[in-house]
Design an enzyme around this catalytic site. Structure first.
Site, PDB file in Angstrom:
ATOM      1  CG  HIS A 161      -5.351 -38.083  13.869  1.00  0.00           C
ATOM      2  ND1 HIS A 161      -4.534 -38.751  12.987  1.00  0.00           N
ATOM      3  CD2 HIS A 161      -4.481 -37.739  14.966  1.00  0.00           C
ATOM      4  CE1 HIS A 161      -3.297 -38.600  13.757  1.00  0.00           C
ATOM      5  NE2 HIS A 161      -3.421 -38.122  15.057  1.00  0.00           N
ATOM      6  CG  HIS A 177      -4.299 -38.999  21.050  1.00  0.00           C
ATOM      7  ND1 HIS A 177      -3.014 -39.407  21.682  1.00  0.00           N
ATOM      8  CD2 HIS A 177      -3.792 -38.512  19.893  1.00  0.00           C
ATOM      9  CE1 HIS A 177      -1.887 -39.210  20.769  1.00  0.00           C
ATOM     10  NE2 HIS A 177      -2.667 -38.829  19.748  1.00  0.00           N
ATOM     11  CE  LYS A 223       0.389 -42.640  18.948  1.00  0.00           C
ATOM     12  NZ  LYS A 223      -0.674 -41.795  18.787  1.00  0.00           N
TER      13      LYS A 223
END
Length: 290
Positions: A161, A177, A223
């Site tokens: 993730h 990220h 995003k």
């Protein structure tokens, strides 16, 4: 654990110690160059229409030879193709992939950054002193699979993730990220950087900042706002997020710290005994008002 507006001094101190020890951190302008371009606009949640305020990629240069010459980066990069992007699809793990997880953990545990994190967690009675037990703890936090999509078996883990990224039912980008993964997908034309995210002109980032709030599309999905460290080593990111994860038993934790010149929030959400998501969020650097 400190929440709200106050800077957590104890946590800031240990993160600054790790920052000084992060010899594998890349140098902006030398090891990599970013092109910030424009401030990204508003995108409604669920919309995939975003004005492109950055015609060029975010990364104009990365010294890939240097990345591949450092064990922690090399082993980190080997993990990035080990996952199924879609939630709801169970992950199938091969023996080779398990070995790659093992090599990555061994590599980061040899660094002074992770040794510092380990010492701190032992002092806080949040980890055992035995390195083998700490490695097992890290594995469970980052690589143990759980069911995020609620269908199709165990389809996600913290590492996937946070560092690799996922797509929720084909409609929403989750995670991603990490600057290395972002750069990799820019090269493949899978990621389109739309611009940095700033509240006003005072918040405009610098091209040598190590934390960036940004907007991007990935395989056609947008995003609206995301954040990541830029240029820091994999071991630094794993150490920071692991410490914040273990310091709090709450489902979601936002803690404000000052690391080097940066005031930021470290955000960590748990999924049972594993990390659900984690990322930094820039608040200010020393050339901007708090």
């Amino acid at each position: 654990m400190a929440r709200g507006e106050d800077i957590n001094k104890e946590l800031s101190d240990v993160l600054n110690e790790m920052w000084k020890l992060d010899v594998n951190r890349m140098t902006p302008g030398k090891d990599y160059k970013i092109n910030l371009q424009g401030n990204a606009g508003y995108v409604a949640k669920g919309s995939n229409n975003a004005k492109d305020n950055a015609r060029a990629p975010l990364f104009s240069y990365v010294n890939e030879d240097k990345l591949k010459s450092i064990d922690t980066y090399a082993y980190f990069i080997s993990l990035l193709d080990n996952y199924e992007m879609a939630t709801g699809v169970a992950e199938q793990v091969t023996q080779d992939e398990l070995r790659e997880n093992d090599l990555f953990l061994d590599a980061i545990l040899k660094t002074e950054v992770m040794k510092c994190a380990h010492r701190y967690l032992v002092r806080k009675s949040l980890a055992q002193s035995d390195p083998k037990q700490f490695k097992k703890q890290l594995y469970d936090i980052w690589f143990k699979f759980y069911n995020r999509g609620k269908t199709g078996g165990n389809d996600s883990c913290g590492f996937e993730h946070v560092f690799v990224g996922e797509v929720k039912f084909g409609k929403e980008i989750m995670g991603l990220h990490n600057w290395i993964q972002f750069y990799h997908h820019e090269k493949l034309n899978h990621v389109d950087y739309k611009g940095y995210k700033a509240r006003d002109y005072k918040d405009k980032p610098d091209e040598d900042d190590y934390v960036l709030n940004l907007q991007f599309s990935w395989n056609g999905l947008v995003k609206p706002e995301s954040t990541c460290f830029i240029g820091v080593s994999p071991e630094f990111e794993v150490a920071v997020f692991t410490i914040v994860f273990l310091l709090s038993k709450e489902r979601s934790t936002n803690v404000k710290v000052k690391v080097n010149e940066y005031v930021m929030e470290i955000v960590v959400c748990r999924y049972g005994h594993s990390i659900g998501t984690s990322y930094p969020k820039m608040i200010s650097s020393n050339n901007r008002d708090l």
